[in-house]
Write an enzyme that holds these catalytic residues in place. Structure first.
Site, mmCIF file in Angstrom:
data_model
loop_
_atom_site.group_PDB
_atom_site.id
_atom_site.type_symbol
_atom_site.label_atom_id
_atom_site.label_comp_id
_atom_site.label_asym_id
_atom_site.label_seq_id
_atom_site.Cartn_x
_atom_site.Cartn_y
_atom_site.Cartn_z
ATOM 1 N N GLU A 35 22.213 13.727 11.276
ATOM 2 C CA GLU A 35 21.762 14.547 10.143
ATOM 3 C C GLU A 35 21.057 15.826 10.585
ATOM 4 O OE1 GLU A 35 19.114 12.367 7.564
ATOM 5 O OE2 GLU A 35 20.533 10.732 7.226
ATOM 6 N N GLY A 36 20.856 15.984 11.885
ATOM 7 C CA GLY A 36 20.044 17.102 12.356
ATOM 8 C C GLY A 36 18.577 16.738 12.485
#
Lengths: 353, 353
Positions: free
Chosen positions: B319-320
């Site tokens: 997701e970062g």
């Protein structure tokens, strides 16, 4: 032991297992595979246990930097002249040091404490004056300070953190400033952990190989001369410690007594944590190790305290700089607990089996 | 190769050595022992070189999360059902996922891109629609996508970052969402680095030991069936890749062309960085590795790219999330360069010898 110190130690309770269990149960419901936030999950659960709150908040942050000078610099153990301690404290008060930048970055206030700088300061709103003496004695010639002074340093740290807590505080990072203070820190580390001096003594701010060899000899001689009792932390602090190290130990104890997470910075704060944990082993549950410093010996301290550092960025500055970066990570961890939705609330399917 | 891709690659220049040298010279004048901020100093110098600015600023931050689905989940390689990709994208848009919390923590905006989710979305201001197809084909039965689709994924990533740059951007973190996407990432890693599949394949979101063994067999079979050419990154991407992986590779290339530092998240973003660096080796100078994921194989990717991760927190979410934490550290690093005073300005004595 004085009343404030014994009261503080007596107030330190084990973390709240129920709050920690509730936080863990919540982490397991949040929209992510269980455990996939790794140490952020552990941190959020740890802070829940420390604070006794299922959903702790970290909004009011402080870095307490305690400064002091060291008589042992007369032996030539430091790469910088002693006056840099006072110069850097002025730099802190003007906002130009690394810790100022990093504290602003994470939204923390800075509390600078003069516990024993060999210079006089004009009153300043950001400077807390708790000077015990203008620098320690040279531990190569005798005890660095009296037992009374050592106790006073620890008590002063407790008073400093108590004052900060009444102003509102959710987490504290502890840092140091004191030219020459890797020398007493290595001495404390060797005295308490029993490791040979040569294995826990590094180059500090950057001495040469020759100076490092001298530094090891000075510490070995100081330990042989003063014979600190490893079972008596105040004895160790008085004989081979520093005022800022005692002060940081006091901040750690006081913070634990108030159920605050304490983020310890590098090698010097680590030596202070050794003193604090010898005075009250339970305090270890309140400690978060910010980083592993590039300074030799820090890993030994972390191992002895049973702490795993959050960061390993080759830093070796002190001032609380590593603590500042780590506080931001602890804050992030706690925010996931309160800010993420659960599988049920988000309508996200759970694991298949 | 298409025009936008070859133009982008042609625009990627080496970092600006002069700006980096000036930044290094400034770090050496700041009030701290030289090198004592460790990797923060290195990062500030690297960002100076990337941006071509002696005193770079990191104020406008974005996390680009690219999402796609994977036909290979039909083989039973994932712990979660495929619909979780779309469900999690809805979660991103509502602000309840880990990356939302962490992006808010660091003051970054989030850009969610549908590059190939197997579900339709209503228009949403935070969702960029670049759908190439509703999921890849099952790479166990044939190529995951056509070469045209692979190229389109990379080009779409370039277009996404170009759009973001025109809105104002100083740093970008890249992350992924796609149930099943550790499988194509391991396949890409094995194909490009030449490591055996079993050494670069892990448990992803948390499959059992039996599923892991199956996953390794599926990847080995897909590589044997499709025979990706390790010298042709688009071929690798099309045969055993994913739309979001191609998209992230495009964001990386586009960001480097615009002289932006790119913080790559975990294993999937790492696989995308492999694709990008095969297309343009010079892109590696623009990459900052956020963390080393708990996913087996990530370290292999980092070694191949010559990158040292900033963090090691046992995270494996994607997701970062790792990128968000790392961006805050890069920002801190850059702030020391601009915000600290020099020895001369602060009147602090320099080193003795």
């Amino acid at each position: 032991m004085s009343e404030i110190l014994s009261n503080t130690i007596g107030t330190i309770k084990p973390p709240d297992k129920e709050a920690a269990a509730k936080a863990q149960a919540r982490q397991d419901q949040l929209t992510k595979p269980r455990g996939s936030l790794g140490r952020l999950e552990e941190l959020s659960v740890k802070v829940a246990g420390i604070t006794g709150k299922e959903l702790p908040r970290i909004e009011r942050k402080a870095i307490v930097i305690i400064a002091g000078d060291h008589g042992v610099v007369a032996e030539g153990v430091s790469a910088y002249p002693r006056e840099v301690t006072a110069q850097m404290v002025h730099n802190f008060l003007r906002g130009g040091a690394a810790i100022n930048v990093l504290a602003r970055h994470i939204g923390a206030r800075i509390v600078v404490v003069d516990m024993g700088i060999a210079a006089e300061f004009e009153p300043h709103p950001s400077l807390v004056s708790r000077k015990i003496a203008p620098g320690t004695h040279n531990m190569a010639k005798g005890p660095a300070m009296s037992k009374e002074q050592a106790l006073r340093a620890v008590e002063s740290g407790i008073e400093v953190i108590n004052g900060e807590v009444s102003g509102g505080l959710d987490i504290v990072g502890v840092g140091d400033m004191g030219i020459g203070n890797t020398t007493p820190s290595s001495a404390i580390c060797a005295a308490i952990t029993g490791e040979p001096v040569g294995r826990v003594t590094g180059k500090g701010t950057g001495v040469s190989d020759e100076q490092l060899a001298l530094k090891v000899k000075v510490i070995e001689a100081a330990l042989a001369l003063n014979r600190p009792d490893p079972e008596d932390a105040i004895d160790v602090l008085s004989k081979v410690g520093g005022f800022e190290i005692g002060g940081i130990a006091g901040v750690i104890l006081g913070a634990a007594a108030r159920r605050l997470p304490v983020v310890i910075d590098g090698f010097i704060a680590g030596a202070a944590a050794l003193i604090a944990s010898e005075l009250c082993p339970r305090v270890k549950d309140y400690l978060i190790a910010a980083h592993v410093s590039a300074e030799v010996g820090h890993q030994t301290i972390l191992d002895y305290l049973g702490l795993r550092p959050l960061l390993d960025l080759g830093m070796r500055l002190g001032e609380g700089t590593g603590a500042a970066l780590a506080i931001s990570i602890v804050e992030a961890a706690v925010k996931t607990l309160a800010g993420m939705t659960t599988f049920a609330d988000a309508g996200v399917s759970e694991k298949l089996n």
